[in-house]
Design an enzyme around this catalytic site. Structure first.
Site, short mmCIF file in Angstrom:
data_model
loop_
_atom_site.label_atom_id
_atom_site.label_comp_id
_atom_site.label_asym_id
_atom_site.label_seq_id
_atom_site.Cartn_x
_atom_site.Cartn_y
_atom_site.Cartn_z
N GLY A 1 -0.66 -2.17 9.36
CA GLY A 1 -2.11 -2.16 9.21
C GLY A 1 -2.57 -3.33 8.37
O GLY A 1 -2.86 -3.20 7.20
N SER B 1 2.76 2.40 -7.69
CA SER B 1 1.51 3.17 -7.69
C SER B 1 1.67 4.68 -7.74
O SER B 1 0.75 5.38 -8.18
CB SER B 1 0.67 2.78 -6.48
OG SER B 1 1.38 3.02 -5.29
N GLU C 1 -0.07 -4.88 1.73
CA GLU C 1 -0.42 -3.76 2.60
C GLU C 1 0.68 -3.55 3.65
O GLU C 1 1.51 -4.43 3.86
CB GLU C 1 -1.77 -4.00 3.27
CG GLU C 1 -1.81 -5.18 4.21
CD GLU C 1 -3.20 -5.45 4.76
OE1 GLU C 1 -4.10 -4.61 4.57
OE2 GLU C 1 -3.39 -6.50 5.39
N ASP D 1 -5.23 -5.07 8.12
CA ASP D 1 -6.67 -5.33 8.11
C ASP D 1 -7.09 -6.13 6.88
O ASP D 1 -8.04 -6.91 6.94
CB ASP D 1 -7.46 -4.03 8.18
CG ASP D 1 -7.15 -3.11 7.01
OD1 ASP D 1 -5.99 -2.70 6.90
OD2 ASP D 1 -8.07 -2.84 6.20
N LYS E 1 -4.22 7.51 -9.18
CA LYS E 1 -5.52 8.04 -8.75
C LYS E 1 -6.21 8.88 -9.84
O LYS E 1 -7.43 9.01 -9.85
CB LYS E 1 -5.38 8.88 -7.49
CG LYS E 1 -4.98 8.11 -6.25
CD LYS E 1 -6.15 7.40 -5.64
CE LYS E 1 -5.97 6.90 -4.22
NZ LYS E 1 -4.67 6.45 -3.79
N SER F 1 -6.47 13.59 2.10
CA SER F 1 -5.34 14.51 2.25
C SER F 1 -4.27 14.13 1.24
O SER F 1 -3.21 14.72 1.19
CB SER F 1 -4.78 14.43 3.67
OG SER F 1 -4.50 13.09 3.99
C1 LIG Z 1 -4.22 5.61 -2.87
C2 LIG Z 1 -2.90 5.00 -3.07
C3 LIG Z 1 -2.68 3.63 -2.82
C4 LIG Z 1 -3.77 2.73 -2.28
O1 LIG Z 1 -4.83 2.61 -3.17
P1 LIG Z 1 -6.24 1.99 -2.73
O2 LIG Z 1 -7.08 2.08 -3.95
O3 LIG Z 1 -6.76 2.84 -1.61
O4 LIG Z 1 -5.98 0.62 -2.27
C5 LIG Z 1 -1.44 3.12 -3.09
N1 LIG Z 1 -0.43 3.87 -3.56
C6 LIG Z 1 -0.59 5.19 -3.81
C7 LIG Z 1 0.55 5.98 -4.33
C8 LIG Z 1 -1.84 5.80 -3.58
O5 LIG Z 1 -1.99 7.11 -3.81
#
Ligand SMILES: *Cc1c(COP(=O)(O)O)cnc(C)c1O
Length: 320
Positions: free
Chosen positions: A209, A305, A205, A211, A54, A79
């Site tokens: 969920g 991620s 996903e 979606d 992020k 959050s």
């Molecule tokens: C936000 C986040 C996601 C999902 O990312 P999107 O851009 O909302 O699809 C996946 N893994 C982690 C660790 C995140 O912080």
């Protein structure tokens, strides 16, 4: 409506974040390759600044503020990791940050966000609409709202993770990316379509969920109730307008992973690769493990991620 970003925007984002975001490692494991039969390349954003990808999108978006926007400040609602990404990027760039967080947000996340110098405004998750409060606050104080995923600069910034991965690996046969609101996946798709045109791009996903699966199938954005899953970074209710536009054009498939599969993947990461990955960060690898028979002999990219999970929760999950 803002315009859909392109690969050129991902390249521009890479220039902006250079020297500020970490170029995270691409790890491999002979043991996991032997177990799955595929050749896996893990892009480890659990080692990114503030512990998740992020920071890339946040820093890219805030770098583009003009002088008036910088003086007035940024606002967001989250959050989770997006709040920390915005707070850290704002701190580095000297921009005041206001973060709307629900009353029941974990104190550790509130503390981390405050620790980066942001002001936190609490709201009642069940009684108040955060988007409405956000708009009112933004209008009153002239703040610029940067949402967690449906924004061109966020998408372009998140795409730099996949761009770096492909710079190191060259063409891949497949790429697996976790999916919440779709900022990471749509950015990844922009990079992969340009750099590895024949690469199969798969979003993953939470099973609770789905979606994304349903949106792709029906051709329009499906809204759901907040899904109950341990993947707290992907508890989104719908894809974004921009992210869906890119996903339906460039992404080949969306699949799901169950909480049990996430825990199993989390254990493999810890025991074999010695890395701590938060439940949401395990989505892509969990799907790869289940689909391994189809991936035999293939070169596969896996986006890891993030790694933000309290130690007590991590311990409870891997022993559950
Ligand atoms: C936000 C986040 C996601 C999902 O990312 P999107 O851009 O909302 O699809 C996946 N893994 C982690 C660790 C995140 O912080």
């Amino acid at each position: 409506m803002p315009t859909v970003p392109t690969f050129a925007d991902v390249q521009a984002a890479a220039d902006r974040i250079r020297g500020h975001a970490h170029r995270t490692p691409v790890l491999t494991s002979r043991r996991i390759d032997a177990e799955t039969g595929a050749q896996l390349y893990f892009k480890c954003e659990n080692f990114q600044r503030m512990g998740a990808f992020k920071f890339r999108g946040a820093f890219n978006a805030l770098s583009r503020f003009d002088d008036d926007q910088r003086r007035a400040g940024v606002l967001t609602y989250s959050s989770g990791n997006h709040a920390q990404g915005i707070a850290l990027a704002a701190n580095i760039l000297g921009i005041p940050a206001t973060i709307l967080m629900p009353d029941d947000a974990p104190e550790s996340k509130v503390a981390a966000t405050v620790g980066y110098g942001a002001s936190v405004v609490r709201f009642d998750r069940y009684g108040e609409d955060r988007e409405e409060i956000g708009r009112a606050l933004a209008a009153e104080k002239g703040l610029t709202l940067i949402p967690p995923y449906d924004h061109p600069d966020i998408i372009a910034g998140q795409g730099t993770a996949t761009m770096e991965l492909l710079e190191e690996t060259g063409e891949l046969d497949a790429l697996f990316v976790c999916l919440g609101g779709g900022g990471l996946l749509s950015g990844a798709a922009l990079a992969a379509r340009a750099m590895a045109p024949s690469c199969r791009i798969v979003g993953v996903e939470p099973e609770a969920g789905d979606d994304g699966v349903r949106s792709l199938r029906s051709g329009s954005i499906v809204h759901i109730d907040t899904p109950v899953t341990i993947a707290d970074g992907a508890q989104t209710q719908h894809l974004g307008v921009l992210t869906f536009e890119i996903i339906r054009r460039d992404v080949d498939d969306i699949v799901t992973a169950s909480d049990a599969e996430l825990v199993a993947a989390m254990r493999v990461f810890a025991s074999t690769m010695k890395i701590v990955v938060e439940p949401t960060g395990c989505l892509a690898f969990a799907a790869v493990r289940r689909l391994a028979p189809e991936l035999a002999g293939r070169r596969v990219g896996v986006i890891v991620s993030g790694g933000n999970v309290d130690l007590d929760r991590f311990a409870a999950l891997i022993t559950s």
